[in-house]
Scaffold this active site. Structure first.
Site, PDB file in Angstrom:
ATOM      1  N   VAL A  66       0.806  -1.223   0.000  1.00 45.89           N
ATOM      2  CA  VAL A  66       0.000   0.000   0.000  1.00 45.89           C
ATOM      3  C   VAL A  66       0.837   1.270   0.000  1.00 45.89           C
ATOM      4  O   VAL A  66       0.287   2.371  -0.085  1.00 45.89           O
ATOM      5  CB  VAL A  66      -0.966   0.041   1.202  1.00 45.89           C
ATOM      6  CG1 VAL A  66      -1.881  -1.176   1.214  1.00 45.89           C
ATOM      7  CG2 VAL A  66      -0.209   0.172   2.517  1.00 45.89           C
ATOM      8  N   SER A 143      -5.757   5.283  15.998  1.00 51.07           N
ATOM      9  CA  SER A 143      -5.038   4.818  17.187  1.00 51.07           C
ATOM     10  C   SER A 143      -5.283   5.799  18.317  1.00 51.07           C
ATOM     11  O   SER A 143      -5.628   6.964  18.091  1.00 51.07           O
ATOM     12  CB  SER A 143      -3.534   4.745  16.893  1.00 51.07           C
ATOM     13  OG  SER A 143      -2.783   4.537  18.066  1.00 51.07           O
ATOM     14  N   TYR A 156       4.690   7.707  13.918  1.00 56.34           N
ATOM     15  CA  TYR A 156       3.460   6.936  14.055  1.00 56.34           C
ATOM     16  C   TYR A 156       2.307   7.831  14.516  1.00 56.34           C
ATOM     17  O   TYR A 156       1.207   7.782  13.960  1.00 56.34           O
ATOM     18  CB  TYR A 156       3.675   5.798  15.048  1.00 56.34           C
ATOM     19  CG  TYR A 156       2.477   4.895  15.237  1.00 56.34           C
ATOM     20  CD1 TYR A 156       2.161   3.928  14.300  1.00 56.34           C
ATOM     21  CD2 TYR A 156       1.668   5.014  16.359  1.00 56.34           C
ATOM     22  CE1 TYR A 156       1.065   3.097  14.469  1.00 56.34           C
ATOM     23  CE2 TYR A 156       0.570   4.194  16.542  1.00 56.34           C
ATOM     24  CZ  TYR A 156       0.271   3.235  15.594  1.00 56.34           C
ATOM     25  OH  TYR A 156      -0.819   2.420  15.763  1.00 56.34           O
ATOM     26  N   ALA A 158       2.005  11.070  14.193  1.00 60.33           N
ATOM     27  CA  ALA A 158       1.632  11.988  13.104  1.00 60.33           C
ATOM     28  C   ALA A 158       0.813  11.267  12.042  1.00 60.33           C
ATOM     29  O   ALA A 158      -0.177  11.814  11.524  1.00 60.33           O
ATOM     30  CB  ALA A 158       2.890  12.598  12.497  1.00 60.33           C
ATOM     31  N   SER A 159       1.205  10.050  11.712  1.00 62.71           N
ATOM     32  CA  SER A 159       0.479   9.311  10.679  1.00 62.71           C
ATOM     33  C   SER A 159      -0.940   8.986  11.115  1.00 62.71           C
ATOM     34  O   SER A 159      -1.888   9.107  10.333  1.00 62.71           O
ATOM     35  CB  SER A 159       1.226   8.028  10.309  1.00 62.71           C
ATOM     36  OG  SER A 159       1.196   7.070  11.349  1.00 62.71           O
ATOM     37  N   LYS A 160      -1.113   8.580  12.361  1.00 60.97           N
ATOM     38  CA  LYS A 160      -2.447   8.209  12.833  1.00 60.97           C
ATOM     39  C   LYS A 160      -3.323   9.436  13.062  1.00 60.97           C
ATOM     40  O   LYS A 160      -4.553   9.380  12.879  1.00 60.97           O
ATOM     41  CB  LYS A 160      -2.337   7.367  14.103  1.00 60.97           C
ATOM     42  CG  LYS A 160      -1.744   5.981  13.858  1.00 60.97           C
ATOM     43  CD  LYS A 160      -2.557   5.183  12.830  1.00 60.97           C
ATOM     44  CE  LYS A 160      -2.048   3.768  12.662  1.00 60.97           C
ATOM     45  NZ  LYS A 160      -2.866   2.977  11.719  1.00 60.97           N
ATOM     46  N   ILE A 189      -3.108  -3.429  21.952  1.00 61.86           N
ATOM     47  CA  ILE A 189      -3.723  -4.679  21.527  1.00 61.86           C
ATOM     48  C   ILE A 189      -2.617  -5.722  21.360  1.00 61.86           C
ATOM     49  O   ILE A 189      -1.510  -5.411  20.912  1.00 61.86           O
ATOM     50  CB  ILE A 189      -4.480  -4.504  20.194  1.00 61.86           C
ATOM     51  CG1 ILE A 189      -5.462  -3.326  20.281  1.00 61.86           C
ATOM     52  CG2 ILE A 189      -5.213  -5.783  19.813  1.00 61.86           C
ATOM     53  CD1 ILE A 189      -6.555  -3.479  21.316  1.00 61.86           C
TER      54      ILE A 189
END
Length: 251
Positions: A66, A143, A156, A158-160, A189
Site C-alpha cells: 500500500v 489509534s 506513528y 503523526a500518521s495516525k 492490543i
C-alpha cells in the site's frame, strides 16, 4: 455474531496477514463476506488462506504494497475484478517504530507516513468510485496515538493523527452521496506490532502510563468485532466517527 450480516458483501482488508487485519478478514468472512485479504507477507497470507476454508463467506489473498501508488492501483483493480465490486474497505496495514524523536531518520519518518497515512489515502482514493456505486463504507484504523501525545513514536503519532483527520474529511465530503467513512482507535492490543515495543535507551518509564491500558491488553478479535459492527448496516447512521477502544487508557 450475525452469520449473515455481510452475505453478498465484497470487502477489501489491508494488513490482513496478521493481527487486527487477519482477525478482521476472518470476522467478515465468518459473517458471509467475500474478502480480499491484502498484505506484503506472502507466507502469512498463505497460512491465512489454508486455515480459513469452510467459512460462510470466502477469503482470497493478494500480495500487495500500500506504500506506492502503483501498488494500490493494482490492489484495488485486482480486488474489484476478482470480487465484482466493493462494499467495504478496511485499512489496517500499518507499521510502528520507537525512537527518541531527535534520533529518527528521515527515511524512517517517510516509511511510516508512506504506509500508515499515504497508503490509507491511496486505498481510499482508488476505492471511492466503487464504493460510491455500491453506497458502501470505509473503516480506517487510527489509534489512541491520534488522540493524545505518546512518547518515542513521533512518525506513528503523526500518521495516525492524519488518518483520523482524513476519515472525518472524507465522511463530510461524501455523506450526501451515501458513503460512510469511520475509524477505530485501538489502544494496546496483543498483536505483533505491540510485541515489538521496546524502550529507547534512556527513556523515562513513567511515560509508559500514556500508552498502556488499566487492565489487560485487548485482542485483535475484539477490534475486528468492532470493525464489523461499524461496517455493517447496524451502524448505518455512524459517519465521520471514531470508536476509541483502549481499556480506559485515555479515560
Amino acid at each position: 455474531m450475525t452469520p449473515t450480516r455481510f452475505t453478498g458483501r465484497k470487502a477489501l482488508v489491508t494488513g490482513a496477514a496478521s493481527g487486527i487485519g487477519r482477525a478482521t478478514a476472518v470476522r467478515l468472512a465468518t459473517e458471509g463476506a467475500q474478502v480480499m485479504a491484502v498484505d506484503v507477507n506472502a507466507d502469512l497470507l498463505g497460512q491465512l488462506e489454508a486455515e480459513t476454508s469452510g467459512l460462510v463467506g470466502t477469503i482470497t489473498t493478494l500480495v500487495g504494497d500500500v506504500s506506492t501508488e502503483s501498488g494500490v492501483v493494482s490492489i484495488v483493480t485486482t480486488s474489484v475484478d476478482a470480487l465484482g465490486g466493493l462494499d467495504v474497505v478496511v485499512n489496517v496495514a500499518g507499521v510502528l517504530s520507537f525512537s527518541h524523536t531527535h534520533e529518527v531518520a528521515t527515511a524512517e519518518w517517510n516509511r511510516l507516513i508512506a504506509i500508515n497515512l499515504t497508503g490509507t489515502f491511496l486505498v481510499c482514493r482508488e476505492s471511492l468510485p466503487h464504493l460510491l456505486a455500491s453506497r458502501g463504507n470505509i473503516v480506517n484504523l487510527a489509534s489512541t496515538a491520534a488522540h493524545a501525545g505518546q512518547p518515542w513514536a513521533t512518525a506513528y503519532v503523526a500518521s495516525k493523527g492524519g488518518v483520523l483527520a482524513l476519515t472525518r474529511s472524507l465522511a463530510v465530503e461524501y455523506a450526501a452521496q451515501g458513503l460512510r467513512v469511520n475509524s477505530i482507535s485501538p489502544g494496546a492490543i496483543d498483536t505483533p506490532i505491540t510485541g515489538a515495543f521496546h524502550l529507547p535507551e534512556g527513556a523515562d518509564i513513567k511515560l509508559l502510563g500514556r500508552v498502556t491500558p488499566l487492565g489487560p491488553f485487548g485482542t485483535p478479535e475484539g477490534i475486528a468485532a468492532a470493525i464489523a459492527f461499524v461496517a455493517s448496516d447496524e451502524a448505518s447512521h455512524m459517519n465521520g466517527a471514531d470508536l476509541l477502544i483502549d481499556g480506559a487508557t485515555l479515560a
